[in-house]
Scaffold this motif. Structure first.
Motif, PDB file in Angstrom:
ATOM      1  N   VAL A 405       0.828  -1.202   0.000  1.00 32.28           N
ATOM      2  CA  VAL A 405       0.000   0.000   0.000  1.00 32.28           C
ATOM      3  C   VAL A 405       0.865   1.256   0.000  1.00 32.28           C
ATOM      4  O   VAL A 405       0.591   2.223  -0.707  1.00 32.28           O
ATOM      5  CB  VAL A 405      -0.958  -0.003   1.212  1.00 32.28           C
ATOM      6  N   SER A 406       1.937   1.239   0.791  1.00 32.63           N
ATOM      7  CA  SER A 406       2.830   2.396   0.846  1.00 32.63           C
ATOM      8  C   SER A 406       3.441   2.686  -0.516  1.00 32.63           C
ATOM      9  O   SER A 406       3.492   3.841  -0.956  1.00 32.63           O
ATOM     10  CB  SER A 406       3.928   2.163   1.890  1.00 32.63           C
ATOM     11  N   GLU A 407       3.886   1.636  -1.196  1.00 34.42           N
ATOM     12  CA  GLU A 407       4.455   1.811  -2.533  1.00 34.42           C
ATOM     13  C   GLU A 407       3.407   2.340  -3.510  1.00 34.42           C
ATOM     14  O   GLU A 407       3.685   3.207  -4.350  1.00 34.42           O
ATOM     15  CB  GLU A 407       5.015   0.475  -3.037  1.00 34.42           C
ATOM     16  N   ALA A 408       2.180   1.808  -3.406  1.00 35.91           N
ATOM     17  CA  ALA A 408       1.132   2.235  -4.322  1.00 35.91           C
ATOM     18  C   ALA A 408       0.773   3.705  -4.105  1.00 35.91           C
ATOM     19  O   ALA A 408       0.570   4.461  -5.050  1.00 35.91           O
ATOM     20  CB  ALA A 408      -0.111   1.353  -4.146  1.00 35.91           C
ATOM     21  N   LEU A 409       0.704   4.122  -2.837  1.00 34.52           N
ATOM     22  CA  LEU A 409       0.348   5.505  -2.544  1.00 34.52           C
ATOM     23  C   LEU A 409       1.409   6.476  -3.047  1.00 34.52           C
ATOM     24  O   LEU A 409       1.108   7.609  -3.415  1.00 34.52           O
ATOM     25  CB  LEU A 409       0.143   5.685  -1.034  1.00 34.52           C
ATOM     26  N   GLU A 410       2.643   6.054  -3.047  1.00 38.60           N
ATOM     27  CA  GLU A 410       3.723   6.928  -3.479  1.00 38.60           C
ATOM     28  C   GLU A 410       3.845   7.006  -4.995  1.00 38.60           C
ATOM     29  O   GLU A 410       4.183   8.057  -5.542  1.00 38.60           O
ATOM     30  CB  GLU A 410       5.056   6.456  -2.884  1.00 38.60           C
ATOM     31  N   ASN A 411       3.580   5.894  -5.687  1.00 42.16           N
ATOM     32  CA  ASN A 411       3.907   5.820  -7.113  1.00 42.16           C
ATOM     33  C   ASN A 411       2.708   5.721  -8.044  1.00 42.16           C
ATOM     34  O   ASN A 411       2.848   5.920  -9.250  1.00 42.16           O
ATOM     35  CB  ASN A 411       4.823   4.612  -7.367  1.00 42.16           C
ATOM     36  N   GLU A 412       1.539   5.396  -7.519  1.00 39.66           N
ATOM     37  CA  GLU A 412       0.404   5.117  -8.398  1.00 39.66           C
ATOM     38  C   GLU A 412      -0.238   6.399  -8.920  1.00 39.66           C
ATOM     39  O   GLU A 412      -0.365   7.387  -8.202  1.00 39.66           O
ATOM     40  CB  GLU A 412      -0.637   4.294  -7.641  1.00 39.66           C
ATOM     41  N   ARG A 413      -0.629   6.379 -10.180  1.00 41.82           N
ATOM     42  CA  ARG A 413      -1.343   7.493 -10.812  1.00 41.82           C
ATOM     43  C   ARG A 413      -2.709   6.986 -11.265  1.00 41.82           C
ATOM     44  O   ARG A 413      -2.808   5.975 -11.956  1.00 41.82           O
ATOM     45  CB  ARG A 413      -0.560   8.015 -12.018  1.00 41.82           C
ATOM     46  N   ALA A 414      -3.756   7.690 -10.834  1.00 39.88           N
ATOM     47  CA  ALA A 414      -5.118   7.258 -11.172  1.00 39.88           C
ATOM     48  C   ALA A 414      -5.336   7.302 -12.681  1.00 39.88           C
ATOM     49  O   ALA A 414      -4.907   8.235 -13.353  1.00 39.88           O
ATOM     50  CB  ALA A 414      -6.145   8.138 -10.465  1.00 39.88           C
ATOM     51  N   ARG A 415      -6.013   6.277 -13.199  1.00 41.05           N
ATOM     52  CA  ARG A 415      -6.334   6.195 -14.624  1.00 41.05           C
ATOM     53  C   ARG A 415      -7.590   5.345 -14.785  1.00 41.05           C
ATOM     54  O   ARG A 415      -8.018   4.675 -13.831  1.00 41.05           O
ATOM     55  CB  ARG A 415      -5.177   5.590 -15.400  1.00 41.05           C
ATOM     56  N   PRO A 416      -8.223   5.319 -15.951  1.00 47.30           N
ATOM     57  CA  PRO A 416      -9.447   4.532 -16.122  1.00 47.30           C
ATOM     58  C   PRO A 416      -9.210   3.037 -15.900  1.00 47.30           C
ATOM     59  O   PRO A 416      -8.266   2.459 -16.457  1.00 47.30           O
ATOM     60  CB  PRO A 416      -9.856   4.820 -17.569  1.00 47.30           C
ATOM     61  N   VAL A 417     -10.064   2.446 -15.076  1.00 55.70           N
ATOM     62  CA  VAL A 417      -9.969   1.016 -14.755  1.00 55.70           C
ATOM     63  C   VAL A 417     -11.363   0.414 -14.875  1.00 55.70           C
ATOM     64  O   VAL A 417     -12.337   0.987 -14.374  1.00 55.70           O
ATOM     65  CB  VAL A 417      -9.422   0.800 -13.328  1.00 55.70           C
ATOM     66  N   LEU A 418     -11.459  -0.742 -15.562  1.00 59.78           N
ATOM     67  CA  LEU A 418     -12.730  -1.464 -15.630  1.00 59.78           C
ATOM     68  C   LEU A 418     -12.990  -2.090 -14.268  1.00 59.78           C
ATOM     69  O   LEU A 418     -12.267  -2.985 -13.821  1.00 59.78           O
ATOM     70  CB  LEU A 418     -12.673  -2.538 -16.710  1.00 59.78           C
ATOM     71  N   LEU A 419     -14.020  -1.616 -13.581  1.00 63.94           N
ATOM     72  CA  LEU A 419     -14.234  -1.982 -12.186  1.00 63.94           C
ATOM     73  C   LEU A 419     -14.550  -3.462 -12.008  1.00 63.94           C
ATOM     74  O   LEU A 419     -14.060  -4.095 -11.071  1.00 63.94           O
ATOM     75  CB  LEU A 419     -15.356  -1.121 -11.605  1.00 63.94           C
ATOM     76  N   ARG A 420     -15.342  -4.047 -12.903  1.00 64.16           N
ATOM     77  CA  ARG A 420     -15.698  -5.468 -12.735  1.00 64.16           C
ATOM     78  C   ARG A 420     -14.460  -6.356 -12.849  1.00 64.16           C
ATOM     79  O   ARG A 420     -14.297  -7.311 -12.080  1.00 64.16           O
ATOM     80  CB  ARG A 420     -16.745  -5.871 -13.777  1.00 64.16           C
ATOM     81  N   ARG A 421     -13.587  -6.067 -13.803  1.00 66.14           N
ATOM     82  CA  ARG A 421     -12.378  -6.888 -13.964  1.00 66.14           C
ATOM     83  C   ARG A 421     -11.437  -6.719 -12.773  1.00 66.14           C
ATOM     84  O   ARG A 421     -10.622  -7.592 -12.502  1.00 66.14           O
ATOM     85  CB  ARG A 421     -11.674  -6.519 -15.259  1.00 66.14           C
ATOM     86  N   LEU A 422     -11.542  -5.587 -12.084  1.00 68.97           N
ATOM     87  CA  LEU A 422     -10.714  -5.386 -10.901  1.00 68.97           C
ATOM     88  C   LEU A 422     -11.301  -6.120  -9.699  1.00 68.97           C
ATOM     89  O   LEU A 422     -10.576  -6.684  -8.878  1.00 68.97           O
ATOM     90  CB  LEU A 422     -10.594  -3.882 -10.618  1.00 68.97           C
TER      91      LEU A 422
END
Length: 593
Positions: A405-422
């Motif tokens: 989670v820490s890595e994701a919060l630091e490096n992740e950039r929001a983008r379109p994601v198909l919610l059902r596949r997630l």
């Protein structure tokens, strides 16, 4: 059609006094008092001229002419004071300057009422009859022309201030300034042209011009919010912010010389603000001078400054100041002290890395010893060893999850994601963990949100929590509502467990823990951080029985990005492969640390 003297008097009195009343109602606003004096003096001037046209007696006409000339000295002075207060220059009116400003009017009024002795204001007069109306036509002297020049000078000075205001302010204040300019330009031009003999008529049209001026001011007061919102209030507010704000603010010219500093910045230099004016910033603080960009662009950087043996770190933001034609005339440099924040972040980073590294290593040691001990204890004691092993595995798993989670919060950039596949792999994994339970998913195939792989961790944590705390075979439902999909997508995770304690909910919703209010775990904190990181919100539905419903609202992906034809990283992804790669990267980072 020429108005009768009585009509001129009545019209001027009604319009002028009406404007004066409107101005007086706003007497606590900048410029309202002198504006009221300006309008009253102009109205009485017009009334006196109307009475002059109505009376046949030459001596009475002469007295009314003297009254008009006396009232005329009020108009330009009141106008200039109005503009000075309106534009935010009331400090210019010192006692000495006010005395100089009133010297000429006082001298002129004295000459007006003693004109019979010297004839400097008018040297003679005659009576002309026009349209059944008699008017006094003076032969003006030198004092009258000098006073007219003085009037025009004061009016021109106020006009220059208003034009400057119009060039550097918003549309609202531009319209207000234009109204003031028109209001003074109409009678001033009319009076000047009449004095120069440009009108063939004998009657002075200045009276009617002041009526037009009053109408313009009335519209500006009623519709243009002339005295409701004045630029001086905004300027005073900006000055107060500049003087009182905690951030250090420095204004430098194009040559890097200090123009002004606020009190906080003066303390940084160790000198009074007045003593710093004109000093070279490079000579005073060379490290700060290096942050100024060579081109007219905004800049943001971090620098360290040393004073009295102590080193402080500052977040520096440089904003160019432009004059006409886009020429950079200087820079506004603001500094925010980030020393404490920087040190706190360093401590947290070190503690985070050490704790995660040590937890994994030391728990591995505990687990290894527990495995060895398990084979040497009686069967009756093995349950205790198994409990130790389960606890160790849970601690290591929690540490790894925190790392991801820490890595994701630091490096992740929001983008379109198909919610059902997630959501589908998260739900399938939960079903494998509890085959006796029921975990359902209801989500449209095409529902797309702004998010990233970390959402998998968040929803996985919610499902794990629902399964772990269930009293029996759990029933968990994940439903997605897209009724308001243009702005947000609502995901509900409902279970039939004992529910989340009220104090745990309060801590998460408040956004911070205190010694008297804190949660028992970090699971909901992880969900809260991930959801907030992608621009979503977390809430809890009202309880109507057993179980809990956690509601997560995620921002819907914008249409233009959804239909971008799969260009680059903005095309909708299934989230599963991203989650696996993000998890692998986080695990690698944890191992390296």
């Amino acid at each position: 059609m020429l108005l009768s003297p009585l009509s001129v008097v009545l019209l001027a009195a009604v319009v002028g006094m009406g404007v004066a009343v409107l101005a007086w109602l706003h007497r606590d606003r900048p410029g309202a008092g002198p504006l009221a004096a300006f309008v009253v003096a102009a109205s009485l001037w017009t009334v006196a001229y109307g009475l002059e046209l109505a009376v046949p007696d030459v001596q009475t006409m002469t007295r009314l002419l003297q009254a008009q000339l006396t009232l005329s000295v009020v108009v330009p002075v009141a106008w200039l004071v109005t503009v000075l207060e309106y534009t935010g220059h009331p400090r210019w009116l010192t006692k000495r300057r006010v005395a100089l400003l009133l010297a000429e009017p006082a001298m002129f009024v004295t000459l007006v009422w003693s004109n019979r002795a010297h004839g400097l204001v008018w040297s003679g007069s005659e009576t002309a009859v026009v349209a059944q109306t008699s008017a006094l036509v003076p032969v003006w002297g030198l004092a009258r022309w000098a006073h007219l020049a003085y009037m025009l000078t004061l009016i021109l000075a106020g006009g220059v201030l208003l034009v400057q205001q119009m060039l550097r302010t918003s549309e609202l204040f531009q319209s207000q300034s234009l109204a003031l300019l028109v209001a003074i330009a109409i009678p001033t031009m009319t009076h000047s042209l009449y004095a120069l003999g440009e009108f063939a008529e004998t009657l002075d049209p200045t009276s009617l011009a002041y009526v037009g001026s009053g109408i313009v001011l009335s519209l500006a007061l009623l519709r243009g919010r002339l005295l409701d919102v004045a630029p001086v209030t905004r300027d005073l507010g900006r000055e107060a912010i500049f003087a009182e704000m905690d951030d250090r603010v420095i204004i430098v010219d194009e040559g890097g010389r200090i123009v002004d500093v606020n009190a906080a910045a003066a303390d940084l230099f160790g000198a009074e603000a007045a003593a710093l004016s004109g000093e070279s910033l490079r000579r005073r603080l060379p490290a700060l001078a290096e942050t100024l960009p060579e081109t007219g662009e905004r800049a943001q950087t971090e620098t360290r400054l040393e004073r009295d043996g102590a080193v402080r770190y500052f977040d520096v933001r440089v904003t160019p100041l432009y004059r006409a034609y886009g020429v950079v005339s200087g820079h506004l440099v603001s500094l925010r002290d980030v020393t404490d924040r920087r040190q706190r972040e360093q401590r947290l980073d070190v503690l985070n890395r050490l704790l995660r590294h040590n937890v994994r290593n030391e728990m591995n040691v505990v687990r290894g010893n527990a495995d060895l001990l398990r084979d040497s204890v009686p069967d009756s004691e093995r349950e205790r060893i198994d409990r130790i092993l389960r606890t160790v595995d849970a601690i290591v798993d929690r540490s790894d999850k925190m790392g991801r989670v820490s890595e994701a919060l630091e490096n992740e950039r929001a983008r379109p994601v198909l919610l059902r596949r997630l959501l589908r792999p998260v739900v399938e994994e939960a079903r494998e963990r509890t085959p006796e339970g029921e975990v359902t998913l209801s989500c449209p195939e095409t529902c797309t949100v702004e998010g990233g792989p970390s959402l998998t961790l968040a929803f996985g944590e919610l499902l794990d929590n629902a399964i772990e705390h269930s009293d029996g075979p759990p029933t968990v439902a994940v439903t997605v509502a897209t009724d308001d999909a243009e702005t947000g997508v609502l995901v509900r995770v409902s279970d039939d467990g004992p529910g989340i304690a009220p104090h745990e909910r309060d801590v998460i919703l408040a956004g911070r823990e205190t010694p008297l209010r804190h949660g028992s775990g970090v699971g909901l904190w992880l969900v809260h951080w991930v959801v907030r990181n992608v621009g979503g919100t977390l809430s809890f539905a009202p309880e109507d029985g057993d179980g809990t419903t956690v509601e997560i609202e995620l921002p819907a992906a914008s249409t233009d990005r959804d239909t971008a034809g799969g260009a680059g990283d903005d095309r909708p992804t299934d989230g599963a492969s991203d989650e696996r790669s993000a998890t692998a990267a986080a695990d690698a980072a944890v191992s390296e640390r």
